[in-house]
Design an enzyme around this catalytic site. Structure first.
Site, PDB file in Angstrom:
ATOM      1  CB  SER A  61      -0.949   0.009   1.192  1.00  0.00           C
ATOM      2  OG  SER A  61      -2.044  -0.841   0.953  1.00  0.00           O
ATOM      3  CE  LYS A  64      -4.495   1.687  -0.913  1.00  0.00           C
ATOM      4  NZ  LYS A  64      -3.880   0.405  -0.589  1.00  0.00           N
ATOM      5  CB  SER A 121      -4.835   2.037   3.519  1.00  0.00           C
ATOM      6  OG  SER A 121      -3.922   1.413   2.643  1.00  0.00           O
ATOM      7  CE  LYS A 223      -1.790   4.033   2.649  1.00  0.00           C
ATOM      8  NZ  LYS A 223      -1.650   2.850   3.537  1.00  0.00           N
TER       9      LYS A 223
END
Length: 382
Positions: A61, A64, A121, A223
């Site tokens: 993730s 992202k 997320s 993140k």
């Protein structure tokens, strides 16, 4: 003749200067449980820790961050606004993994989708954005790869907008650090989303998974990521006492390990290293003799404010010297690179930056050149 002159400097505080020049590659040795780890000073570009930073890895993730960057770019060029509403497709609604919990047919504001991507997320939110901006997630992934190349992320390729496992979804720790810096510097008006600790959508409250946001170390982004192949990862940034560090770790074994190791590495970077101001832009570093010039010397100046990141333990062992071929032949135009400033310290890789002529120095006329040549033949000095 090669001339090397040593300088004695009194180090100033880095906060005294407004612009930080890209400098050192210090890369201290420190053991870490992370499979990949990369820690840099965002202001000077100094590498404090490097473990497998060029190894291609599944970013999960953390991908992202690139998805959000693509949206920020569209907001910046005016082709998109935070209040624009985008439709939810069945593909987005059906997407598994972490979710914002959008519903088919909903029209959702771009700002809410961004918060769904960054805070929650949400894979579904990523797909809504990708399909609206590029027509399909596949086309959006191609745009992500192209943009990555454009901004210097040469080892990143994208197959989707979410970080969903795919053999063609690959990044490096160094590329993730580059991307984090670009978001912070290019899009500061949107960076605050990364420090939000929770976001509520469809009456579902979800917390930010970034563990450093809940620790007192100045963290304000970015993140996390996790898949079975990738392990537990984090791209993070923190700001303390005028310094910003960017950390990327991946391949850790658990959420607990990710939290503890990222805090340890970030704290180590702030504790063990300092930024030291050497010269301000345009400041004269030294004077170099000029051969056959209307002036006997030319000032050597730095083009930008000069700050180095050093281990605090070697600060007193730092040596600064100026290297150039002496004398400098006239004419000398202002701004011409004519010397190098070399900074070294025990067990470190020396840094070199260019020194420019601080003013024009014209060549002597014919009679002046004859006189100077005679003086050199008789006395051996320019």
């Amino acid at each position: 003749m090669k001339c090397i002159r040593s300088l004695i400097l009194v180090l100033a505080s880095a906060s005294a200067l407004g612009f930080l020049a890209l400098l050192s590659d210090t890369a201290e040795a420190l053991e870490t449980q992370a499979r990949e780890a990369f820690l840099i000073d965002a202001g000077t570009g100094a590498v404090l820790l490097d473990k497998n930073s060029e190894v291609s890895m599944p970013p999960a993730s953390m991908s992202k961050i690139m998805t959000a960057f693509m949206v920020f770019e569209r907001l910046k060029d005016g082709s998109l606004s935070l209040d624009d509403k985008l439709p939810v497709s069945e593909k987005a609604w059906r997407m598994g993994g972490s979710k914002m919990f959008v519903e088919v047919g909903d029209q959702i504001r771009v700002e809410d989708l961004l918060r769904g991507v960054i805070v929650q997320s949400g894979n579904d939110a990523c797909i809504v954005l990708a399909e609206a901006l590029a027509g399909s997630e596949e086309a959006f992934a191609e745009q992500m790869t192209a943009k990555a190349r454009e901004i210097g992320m040469t080892n990143s390729t994208f197959a989707n907008a979410t970080g969903w496992p795919d053999p063609n979804q690959r990044m490096t720790a160094r590329d993730l650090a580059t991307l984090a810096k670009r978001i912070i510097t290019d899009h500061p008006e949107y960076y605050h989303y990364y420090s939000e600790k929770e976001f509520v959508w469809s009456d579902i409250r979800q917390g930010n998974r970034n563990p450093l946001l809940y620790k007192n170390i100045g963290s304000d982004g970015l993140k996390t990521g996790h898949t079975e192949e990738a392990g537990y990862g984090l791209t993070a940034s923190a700001f303390q006492n005028g310094r910003r560090l960017v950390l990327v770790v991946n391949g850790l074994g658990s959420q607990k390990e990710r939290s503890a190791e990222s805090e340890r590495l970030m704290s180590w970077g702030f504790r063990e290293f300092g930024n030291y101001a050497l010269f301000e832009a345009g400041e004269t570093v030294d004077e170099a003799p000029v051969w056959l010039g209307a002036e006997k010397t030319v000032p050597l100046v730095v083009a930008e404010d000069l700050i180095v990141t050093l281990p605090r333990s070697v600060r007193n062992g730092m040596k600064v010297s100026v290297v150039y071929d002496s004398p400098i032949p006239a004419p000398v135009p202002s701004g011409l690179e004519i010397a190098r400033l070399r900074v070294s310290w025990p067990e470190g890789v020396p840094i070199e930056v260019p020194l420019m002529a601080g003013q024009d120095v014209e060549q002597l006329g014919p009679f002046g050149r004859i006189g100077a040549s005679i003086k050199f033949l008789l006395l051996g000095t320019p």
